[in-house]
Design a protein around this motif. Structure first.
Motif, PDB file in Angstrom:
ATOM      1  N   LEU A  26       0.814  -1.212   0.000  1.00 20.67           N
ATOM      2  CA  LEU A  26       0.000   0.000   0.000  1.00 20.67           C
ATOM      3  C   LEU A  26       0.848   1.262   0.000  1.00 20.67           C
ATOM      4  O   LEU A  26       0.574   2.205  -0.730  1.00 20.67           O
ATOM      5  CB  LEU A  26      -0.957   0.010   1.191  1.00 20.67           C
ATOM      6  N   ASP A 132      -1.778   7.215   6.551  1.00 21.80           N
ATOM      7  CA  ASP A 132      -3.139   7.262   6.035  1.00 21.80           C
ATOM      8  C   ASP A 132      -3.134   6.826   4.570  1.00 21.80           C
ATOM      9  O   ASP A 132      -2.509   7.476   3.734  1.00 21.80           O
ATOM     10  CB  ASP A 132      -3.675   8.690   6.156  1.00 21.80           C
ATOM     11  N   PRO A 133      -3.816   5.729   4.242  1.00 15.59           N
ATOM     12  CA  PRO A 133      -3.844   5.261   2.854  1.00 15.59           C
ATOM     13  C   PRO A 133      -4.404   6.294   1.870  1.00 15.59           C
ATOM     14  O   PRO A 133      -4.118   6.238   0.689  1.00 15.59           O
ATOM     15  CB  PRO A 133      -4.743   4.026   2.906  1.00 15.59           C
ATOM     16  N   ARG A 134      -5.183   7.265   2.373  1.00 15.57           N
ATOM     17  CA  ARG A 134      -5.734   8.299   1.489  1.00 15.57           C
ATOM     18  C   ARG A 134      -4.747   9.442   1.261  1.00 15.57           C
ATOM     19  O   ARG A 134      -4.974  10.286   0.402  1.00 15.57           O
ATOM     20  CB  ARG A 134      -7.034   8.851   2.068  1.00 15.57           C
ATOM     21  N   GLN A 135      -3.691   9.487   2.057  1.00 11.84           N
ATOM     22  CA  GLN A 135      -2.688  10.555   1.954  1.00 11.84           C
ATOM     23  C   GLN A 135      -1.321   9.898   2.129  1.00 11.84           C
ATOM     24  O   GLN A 135      -0.757   9.888   3.203  1.00 11.84           O
ATOM     25  CB  GLN A 135      -2.930  11.583   3.060  1.00 11.84           C
ATOM     26  N   ARG A 136      -0.802   9.334   1.056  1.00 12.71           N
ATOM     27  CA  ARG A 136       0.389   8.502   1.162  1.00 12.71           C
ATOM     28  C   ARG A 136       1.700   9.276   1.066  1.00 12.71           C
ATOM     29  O   ARG A 136       2.753   8.705   1.215  1.00 12.71           O
ATOM     30  CB  ARG A 136       0.352   7.401   0.122  1.00 12.71           C
TER      31      ARG A 136
END
Length: 151
Positions: A26, A132-136
């Motif tokens: 990820l 945070d996977p939405r803010q890598r």
């Protein structure tokens, strides 16, 4: 029934699959394992700024106020509890002499223990600000160091 809810024999339980999927695939982070403990290999443009835990909340607050917050963890070291703030190397690393005495920049193959969800009492790391996977993206090293050295 999903794998998350199955009861597995103790010897079959492992954080490795979750660690590889979460941290490795990820986020694209290089991992090294020592038993069931994952370590982040600081390479490929990733470094960590460490400072005493007592100073961590203030620095993390300044980073958040400027929109540069990113993953940070508390780690146990030989120097005592420290905060490690992950950052993107954005050029040459500063010399040790140019940093405040309580601050270190770790890079170039250093192994940093990653938090695991095992509930073990001997855990050596815990997320203060989880990735945070939405803010890598990671904050730049310059932004983190600017937050360490207030104006």
């Amino acid at each position: 029934m999903s794998l998350d809810h199955q009861v597995l024999p103790v010897e079959s339980r492992s954080i490795r699959p979750r660690g590889e999927a979460f941290y490795g695939r990820l986020f694209g982070w290089s991992l090294k394992w020592r038993g069931t403990q994952p370590f982040l290999v600081l390479e490929g443009g990733i470094c960590a700024v460490t400072l005493p835990k007592i100073n961590g909340a203030e620095v993390l607050g300044r980073l958040a106020d400027t929109g540069c917050g990113g993953p940070a963890m508390a780690v146990l070291t030989q120097q005592g509890p420290r905060v490690a703030i992950l950052a993107e190397t954005d050029g040459l690393l500063p010399s040790r002499d140019s940093l405040p005495p309580h601050v270190e920049v770790l890079a170039w193959g250093t192994l940093l223990p990653l938090p695991v969800d095992s509930g073990r009492a001997e855990a050596h790391a815990e997320w203060l600000s989880a990735p945070d996977p939405r803010q890598r993206w990671l904050p730049s090293l310059d932004a983190v160091l600017a937050s360490v050295r207030p104006r």
